[in-house]
Write a protein that holds these residues in place. Sequence first.
Motif: not given
Length: 195
Positions: A22-38
């Motif tokens: 099906v049609c979808s719209s997505l947005r995600y944001s993940v930030i794990v500052s201690e591990l340097g993940v963005s």
Amino acid sequence: MCASYKSQCTTVTITECEPGLVCSSLRYSVIVSELGVSSAAVARICLEQDLCSLLSPVASGITYSANFGVASVFGFVSCCDNDLCNSKIIPEVDNTPNGLICPTCNSVKDPTCNSTVFCVGNQDRCANGTLPNMQIFGPAVNMPVMGCVSKSVCEATSITTFTCTSARLSNRSEACIRLDLSLLILAVTATLLLQ
């Protein structure tokens, strides 16, 4: 369909979804500052109907948001089954403080978890629980999870249990409310689809 690692995606192609999608719209944001993940992305894609059913979004979309001090996660997903129904504006991450403060852990190895975190956007609940068997440094450990979450996160179906407290509703406990790892599923799915 479109994809972007910035704000709204602008280069759009018209694609017919295959059966079961099906049609979808997505947005995600993940930030794990201690591990340097963005990591962040926005997309309009054909998504499996089964995954849409797991995430339970309506056509207007659902926004999931959590801030556990060491990690913050934002996710938006909408699913619909009409032609071009996923062409609406996808909400931006809302980092506006809302006045709620929740207890949190100041690191993934924090044994006391007596720090606090300021809630933002639609994060109107405090969460307290444990993610079992998380392997971050060395052997797998039970990781405490404390911080701000949105009502949508508390109401979602999941594989791990913790308690959400609505501080704005006389601090009463909403027992056996569960953290939805759909945010992580959403992030992983969007990352794989955008590669």
